[in-house]
Each structure stands twice: as C-alpha cells, then as structure tokens.
Scaffold this active site. Sequence first.
Site, PDB file in Angstrom:
ATOM      1  N   CYS A 273       0.789  -1.036  -0.065  1.00  0.00           N
ATOM      2  CA  CYS A 273       0.061   0.027   0.017  1.00  0.00           C
ATOM      3  C   CYS A 273       0.876   1.325  -0.016  1.00  0.00           C
ATOM      4  O   CYS A 273       1.932   1.321   0.735  1.00  0.00           O
ATOM      5  CB  CYS A 273      -0.788  -0.169   1.139  1.00  0.00           C
ATOM      6  SG  CYS A 273      -1.871   1.443   1.344  1.00  0.00           S
TER       7      CYS A 273
ATOM      8  N   ASP B 233      -0.113  -6.157   0.214  1.00  0.00           N
ATOM      9  CA  ASP B 233      -1.227  -6.465  -0.354  1.00  0.00           C
ATOM     10  C   ASP B 233      -1.034  -7.807  -1.280  1.00  0.00           C
ATOM     11  O   ASP B 233       0.026  -7.771  -1.935  1.00  0.00           O
ATOM     12  CB  ASP B 233      -1.991  -5.317  -1.385  1.00  0.00           C
ATOM     13  CG  ASP B 233      -2.252  -4.031  -0.671  1.00  0.00           C
ATOM     14  OD1 ASP B 233      -3.180  -4.197   0.532  1.00  0.00           O
ATOM     15  OD2 ASP B 233      -2.030  -3.158  -0.918  1.00  0.00           O
TER      16      ASP B 233
END
Length: 164
Positions: free
Chosen positions: A55, A62
């Site tokens: 992120c 992620d």
Amino acid sequence: MTRKESELEGVTLLGNQGTNYLFEYAPEVLESFPNKHVNRDYFVKFNCPEFTSLCPKTGQPDFATIYISYIPDEKMVESKSLKLYLFSFRNHGDFHEDCMNIIMNDLIELMDPRYIEVWGKFTPRGGISIDPYTNYGRPGTKYEKMAEHRMMNHDMYPETIDNR
C-alpha cells in the site's frame, strides 16, 4: 518443431541457476521470444496466485491472484521473466488499480500483443476486496472491438461472480 538457438537469444533467465530476485519494480527483467504461430489467434493465460505489492500510504502488504490473458502477435513473454517481473512488485508501493495498469502497459510495450487483459483479485483488507480489471485491443482492429465488448460485459452479472 524444435526452436532454433537463434530464436532463444533474448531468453537469458530460463534455466539460469544464478537467478537474481529483484525487490524493486523492474520492468527491464521482462524478456520475449518469437511467436511461431502468428497466422492464428489463440489465448495465452498466466495465473499468478502469489502477487504481492505494498500500500503506498501505509506500507502494508497487499496480496492478489493476477490473471494475465493475451493474444500474441509477433512476440510472446517468457514465463520466468514474467515471474521475476511480478516478484519485483514485492516492495513497490502503489494502489491495486495502478499495479494492474502498470503490468498491462509494460507487457504491451514488450510484446505489442493483438489483445491483452490483466485482472487482479486482491484479498480483502478492512473487509473490502478490490478486483481491478484492465484490457487493451490493438486500435483499428477487431481486437479493439473485442476489448470494448469484454470491458462492457466484465462482471456484468454479480450473481455469477465466483472469485473468492
């Protein structure tokens, strides 16, 4: 129909035991080889279930499964170089949507395919999953129309979506 050594000159990573795994975004690692079947359309699909990026705001990881499907023209992407390229996103901070568009743009630049689509199915964070889809069809061809059709019909019927 065995490939000639001259057809594989640009393929340097496959079979290389001293593979260097990059931890920063590295599009230069992508390699291609000639398509022997340019006289027909066919799909090549890669399923990449271990994609990771960060992120850009929080730095949290992620995770996603990435689906890359394309109709090649003159060139095809070499799979080990694609694996290393996708691995290079490990410490890359970008939003999910940006990552999918970057991947598609880099593959278009490498291969100039007739058609390509990239779909990321990210695992939920904060109770929400994000599944960006992007595609491209060569302008002025039937593949441009195909891209428009596939985009307009993508995930059209939520009750038939089974991606979790």
